[in-house]
Motif scaffolding. Sequence first.
Motif: not given
Lengths: 115, 354
Positions: A85-86, A60, A58, A16, A92, A82, A30-31, A88-89
């Motif tokens: 996470e969507s 969360r 994490t 993080l 989307k 939400r 990448r984000y 990063i993991y």
Amino acid sequence: MIIIIAQIILLNRNYLFKIIKGNEGNGTSRYDRKVKTALKSIYRISISRGFNFRTSTTIREVTGFLQVQFPDQSTILTQLTRSLESHIYGSKYIESDDNKYYAGWATFSKNEMGR
Amino acid sequence: MIINITQVGLHLVRTKWDARGFMKMKLEKVEKISDIQHIATEIDTEIRRYVVGYEEVTRNLIISLLSGGHVLLEGVPGIAKTYLAKAFSGSLSMSMKRIQATPDLMPADIVGTRIYNPKALEFEFKQGPIFSNLIVVDEISRAPPKTQSALLEAMQEKQVTVDGSTLELKAPFIVVATKNPIEFEGTFPLPEAQLDRFLMRLIMNYQGQKEEVEMLRRKNIKGEEIDITPVVKASAVLSAQKLLHTSIKASDDMLEYIAEIVRKTRDNDKVMLGASPRASVALLYASKGYAAISEGRNYVVPDDVKAVAFDVLNHRLILRPDVMMESTKSRESWGYGLLHDIIRESIEQVSVRV
């Protein structure tokens, strides 16, 4: 002093923290910029509230801690988690509906960090 | 009569009216991840009508079913292991057989045997209970090693060999075995290599006081009667398994995270043999199952891995003999406490990927 050094070492191992510093991969993030900004403020506020960061922490777990600290921000933090996470993991894009949560959190975190 | 309810994307078959006045439906086919979540809720609701206080165990039992894995339920006698297995099997509309393991149980009792048919003047194969969708094996450690081996081979290969011919087992195929940790007399411990075939070992501890009272309250009204409505058909389980494996994605970072946690178990000083690569695969599948049934997500996050890690890894670690002796001194936790610590340490040493 030893505690501070140990904390810095631990932080550098936490992904993080690496995202926030922009060195999670080859030096370029990448984000999405909004994601990085939100993570940065989540990170800062949780530290200021005494969250004990570990290598294995994490997103969360941090936002869960913040939900206890700021119950009035619970909905925003749930939606923000939400969305983060969507992105990063789940690779989307940030949905336009989520923008209000990023904006809401940005306003709150600005006030909180300004105190 | 088949009703296609397009709003929820589920194919349902009308069955009967249940005791509460609701028309129960059997789920027949799964097309979306939210349908997997729906299946899990339906099974969970049925089980909860009879089993009190084992929500996490029930959830992981459902995850195993949907991931296509087998389950070992372990706990002291009288803790409702068999009752839970019965309730679970009752909620599924598929063929089920129960095997009571005893020291004289032979492989042929499970797999089947050739019997001479005097009318046809030839030997015919009579299928054993293994040719069912769901097998409940009670007290698996009472079966002799030869029989355990036959069963566990079937679990891995999903086929059996009889007189040189290979026979496919039904799909889906899931084994729910029970075992208690305290009895050694007249039992044959499961070899570690065979334990590895179980996707999860679910450890059942005593319920809390509140749950125990609630259980008594229900027994006070219904006694031992179990009237569970089958809510999910075998075809729905099969399509859910397929969807879970193909539609729920774990990013490369998550795959590395899973592999690293499993590898950390091999570096622990207290462990003689850590978890195998099969454990990594099991952890991936179980994490996908957790992602689907907990939030209907189509991607895995580190918290999914953390949530199922103990149940997936606890039976795959072989502790050093001296450590094992020390850990089992505490009869209260049966050595599980140490396993908890080792798995927690392994997780804590691994950086969460983002």
